[in-house]
Design a protein around this motif. Structure first.
Motif, PDB file in Angstrom:
ATOM      1  N   SER A  77       0.523  -1.339   0.210  1.00  0.00           N
ATOM      2  CA  SER A  77      -0.106  -0.096  -0.477  1.00  0.00           C
ATOM      3  C   SER A  77       0.723   0.864   0.456  1.00  0.00           C
ATOM      4  CB  SER A  77      -1.183   0.032   1.475  1.00  0.00           C
ATOM      5  OG  SER A  77      -1.826  -1.055   0.935  1.00  0.00           O
TER       6      SER A  77
ATOM      7  N   ASP B  71      -0.458  -1.774  -4.563  1.00  0.00           N
ATOM      8  CA  ASP B  71      -1.316  -2.664  -5.069  1.00  0.00           C
ATOM      9  C   ASP B  71      -2.857  -1.917  -4.429  1.00  0.00           C
ATOM     10  OD1 ASP B  71      -0.180  -4.659  -5.811  1.00  0.00           O
ATOM     11  OD2 ASP B  71       0.848  -5.681  -4.047  1.00  0.00           O
ATOM     12  N   ALA B  72      -1.887  -0.743  -3.927  1.00  0.00           N
ATOM     13  CA  ALA B  72      -3.204  -0.216  -3.195  1.00  0.00           C
ATOM     14  C   ALA B  72      -3.202   1.188  -2.785  1.00  0.00           C
ATOM     15  CB  ALA B  72      -4.222  -1.119  -2.362  1.00  0.00           C
TER      16      ALA B  72
ATOM     17  N   LEU C   1      -6.345   2.057  -9.145  1.00  0.00           N
ATOM     18  CA  LEU C   1      -6.471   1.641  -7.608  1.00  0.00           C
ATOM     19  C   LEU C   1      -7.275   1.079  -6.630  1.00  0.00           C
ATOM     20  CD1 LEU C   1      -2.085   2.596  -7.718  1.00  0.00           C
ATOM     21  CD2 LEU C   1      -3.011   0.475  -7.946  1.00  0.00           C
ATOM     22  N   PRO C   2      -7.165   0.729  -5.799  1.00  0.00           N
ATOM     23  CA  PRO C   2      -7.998   0.700  -4.559  1.00  0.00           C
ATOM     24  C   PRO C   2      -7.143   1.370  -3.490  1.00  0.00           C
ATOM     25  CG  PRO C   2      -7.065  -1.451  -4.492  1.00  0.00           C
ATOM     26  CD  PRO C   2      -6.746  -0.766  -6.005  1.00  0.00           C
TER      27      PRO C   2
ATOM     28  N   LYS D  42      -7.773   2.519   0.481  1.00  0.00           N
ATOM     29  CA  LYS D  42      -8.225   2.746   2.212  1.00  0.00           C
ATOM     30  C   LYS D  42      -7.662   3.483   3.036  1.00  0.00           C
ATOM     31  CE  LYS D  42      -5.625  -2.005   1.623  1.00  0.00           C
ATOM     32  NZ  LYS D  42      -6.287  -2.221   2.979  1.00  0.00           N
TER      33      LYS D  42
END
Ligand code: DI6
Ligand code: FE
Length: 403
Positions: free
Chosen positions: A174, A209-210, A237-238, A240
């Motif tokens: 991340s 990845d995030a 990209l996701p 969080k």
């Protein structure tokens, strides 16, 4: 068809916590698992084992418990130095302000991380990875965020990517450029001139990845995080978010609005936040190590999350400041004792819901088609995993089908 292949394995006489039914652990007494290469191809009660698997050499587990390999979905294990000295100073009466003025706090970790070579960052991270592997962990998330300049953020992510080449572990990265405002910088200027370009550069090198952020009074507000999230979405990209850890400023609602994989900490989340997380399918990641370390008293609204059907995960938040916690099993115990999770929720929080918090659909459950990442424990009841304090009952770990 008779299956007899060197890469096939038949595990028998095991107690399985498949985790496909969260509240009852998906328990199967006297279960078997068939593995082909790095995948589970069959799991169930031994009495139902199809005949075609009878010829595979059996591995008798003697009644041991098998769970999916654990997943630590929130760590900051790549950083230079440590803050033990500051811990000692505080317990000798120094205030946070005095420590910060002496160059301490997050700034000291940023300085140490900038000064460390990639080889040094790797060699300090590997024992942390080993500690997690020794507890049956098969997948970890690793964040950047202690660089706060383009080169160091990329350096951290590059080291995170190489962990998989040195150890049998899966790593999800991340980008956490929006972790703190560098000393002397302006938050908006930092986002525009450092964080967003760093994200683009790291993404171009396939290191991300995030995308994560720290939405807090002492870090970035919702408007600044929105700019980071917009860039993440543009890059496909996701996202969080560290949200509502110390105060309620709207991070959880923002995370839900952007369809985040997870909202992490969430001690100060409120009922409408829980409804928003549930509607967005966003996982609430609980991090009791930070709660414990900073003497927080606001407990995350676990019952409200339950009432709204918000999936809950549990992570270590392993970092040198607010959570120097190197044990995911202890995080599970703390989630039960401090936050009143049930042991089944705590195990779901480090298996299926942790996978979900990372956007991974191929692990966290024992079922056909899933990765053959398993933890074999010298216990027979899954509640023991959360009940023990600093007790590690791991017998062996299977990673990608290999013992
Ligand atoms: N949450 C925290 O508690 C910290 N970072 C974050 O996102 C603290 C990090 C540190 O003190 O090094
Ligand atoms: Fe964190």
């Amino acid at each position: 068809m008779v299956l007899k292949n060197m890469s096939s394995k038949l595990i028998t006489n095991a107690h399985l916590a498949t985790m496909d039914e969260e509240l009852s652990y998906g328990l199967i007494e006297n279960g078997s698992i068939v593995i082909e290469d790095d995948r589970i191809i069959w799991a169930g009660s031994s009495t139902d084992l199809p005949e075609k698997f009878f010829s595979i050499t059996q591995k008798d587990m003697q009644g041991r418990l098998i769970t999916p390999a654990l997943i630590d979905c929130h760590t900051h294990i790549i950083h230079g130095g440590n803050r033990a000295h500051e811990f000692e100073m505080r317990l000798n009466g120094a205030s946070y302000e005095e420590i910060a003025r002496a160059g301490g706090g997050i700034a000291s970790t940023v300085t140490a991380t900038r000064e460390a070579s990639e080889a040094e960052l790797l060699s300090s991270a590997l024992p942390r990875v080993d500690a997690l592997i020794a507890q049956g962990v098969g997948t970890i998330e690793v964040k950047s965020g202690y660089g706060l300049d383009i080169d160091t953020e990329i350096k951290i992510l590059r080291v995170a990517r190489t962990l998989e080449h040195h150890r049998p572990i899966n790593v999800v990265t991340s980008f956490l450029g929006a972790h703190a405002v560098p000393p002397g910088a302006n938050a908006d200027t930092y986002i525009d001139e450092v964080c967003l370009p760093a994200l683009e550069a790291a993404h171009a090198q396939k290191l991300v990845d995030a995308v994560d952020g720290f939405c807090e009074g002492i870090a970035f507000d919702t408007e600044q995080i929105s700019r980071v999230f917009k860039k993440a979405l543009a890059l496909n990209l996701p996202v969080k978010l560290h949200a509502e850890q110390l105060s309620h400023i709207g991070g959880t609602a923002l995370a839900a609005k952007y369809g985040a994989l997870s909202a992490d900490h969430v001690e100060y989340a409120q009922t409408p936040d829980a409804a928003a997380l549930a509607a967005a399918g966003t996982v609430a990641v609980l991090l009791p190590g930070a709660f414990y370390t900073i003497h927080e008293t606001q407990v995350p609204p676990v019952q409200t999350f339950r009432d709204h059907g918000v999936p809950m995960a549990v992570g270590t938040d392993w970092n040198p400041g607010s959570s120097p916690l190197g044990s995911l099993l202890l995080a599970m115990n703390m989630a039960c004792t401090l936050f009143r999770l049930t042991p089944a929720e705590a195990l779901a929080g480090t298996t299926l819901n942790a996978a979900r918090a990372l956007g991974l659909a191929d692990r966290g459950v024992i079922a056909p088609g899933q990765r053959a990442d398993l933890a074999i424990w010298n216990i027979s009841e899954p509640a023991e995993l959360s009940y023990g304090i600093a007790i590690n009952p791991l017998h062996a770990r299977i990673f990608g089908g290999l013992v």
